[in-house]
Design an enzyme around this catalytic site. Structure first.
Site, short mmCIF file in Angstrom:
data_model
loop_
_atom_site.label_atom_id
_atom_site.label_comp_id
_atom_site.label_asym_id
_atom_site.label_seq_id
_atom_site.Cartn_x
_atom_site.Cartn_y
_atom_site.Cartn_z
CG PHE A 1 37.34 18.80 23.61
CD1 PHE A 1 38.03 17.87 22.85
CD2 PHE A 1 38.04 19.86 24.15
CE1 PHE A 1 39.39 18.00 22.62
CE2 PHE A 1 39.41 20.00 23.93
CZ PHE A 1 40.09 19.06 23.17
CD GLU A 2 34.77 11.75 27.44
OE1 GLU A 2 33.64 11.45 27.82
OE2 GLU A 2 35.65 10.88 27.21
CG ASN A 3 41.67 17.29 29.53
OD1 ASN A 3 42.34 16.82 30.43
ND2 ASN A 3 42.11 18.21 28.72
CD GLU B 1 24.76 19.75 27.47
OE1 GLU B 1 25.95 19.39 27.25
OE2 GLU B 1 24.02 19.16 28.26
CB CYS C 1 25.99 17.96 33.78
SG CYS C 1 27.09 19.32 33.35
#
Ligand SMILES: [Zn+2]
Length: 140
Positions: free
Chosen positions: A42-44, A54, A93
């Site tokens: 869910f990018e911002n 994850e 990551c």
């Protein structure tokens, strides 16, 4: 069974909100009763506030009260609903490795993480992805 979990991660990537990177990531958690919990990135617009797949899946399991049931994780990234056309596995990551470590310490399991790539997936134990990680024991 691991391939089913990887397939669930690939399917979850179709729900990613990734308008900035266009890199859709899905994650799937296998619970000890066979249930699968999935998440998508869910990018911002601020970039730094982005939530990884994850993290979303683990937060979902936490909200559902199933955090202690997690036995394995799969992650896949690339175009929505697909795996990247890359032989290199998509691994969590650094931040996600730390979050998975919290689950590993809580469940007392060295969580296997199935990481998808164009030709299948590679499996790493969390202890391989995050050797000498910081955990609850360090706070004692
Ligand atoms: Zn991450």
């Amino acid at each position: 069974m691991s391939q089913d979990l990887v397939n669930a991660a690939i399917a979850a990537s179709a729900n990613a909100y990734a308008p900035y990177s266009n890199f859709h990531v899905g994650a799937a958690l296998l619970l000890d009763d066979g249930q699968i919990v999935s998440g998508a990135n869910f990018e911002n617009a601020s970039y730094g506030m982005t939530l990884c797949a994850e993290t979303v899946a683990i937060a979902k399991a936490n909200s559902d009260g199933t955090l202690r049931k997690i036995v394995a994780i799969a992650v896949a990234g690339g175009p929505a609903g697909q795996v990247a056309a890359n032989d290199e596995a998509i691994t969590p990551c650094g931040r996600c490795r730390q979050i998975i470590k919290e689950v590993a310490d809580l469940t007392e399991r060295d969580i296997p993480v199935h990481c998808a790539h164009a030709n299948g997936y590679d499996t790493y134990l969390l202890s391989e992805l995050l050797p000498h990680g910081f955990g609850p024991a360090n706070l004692k």
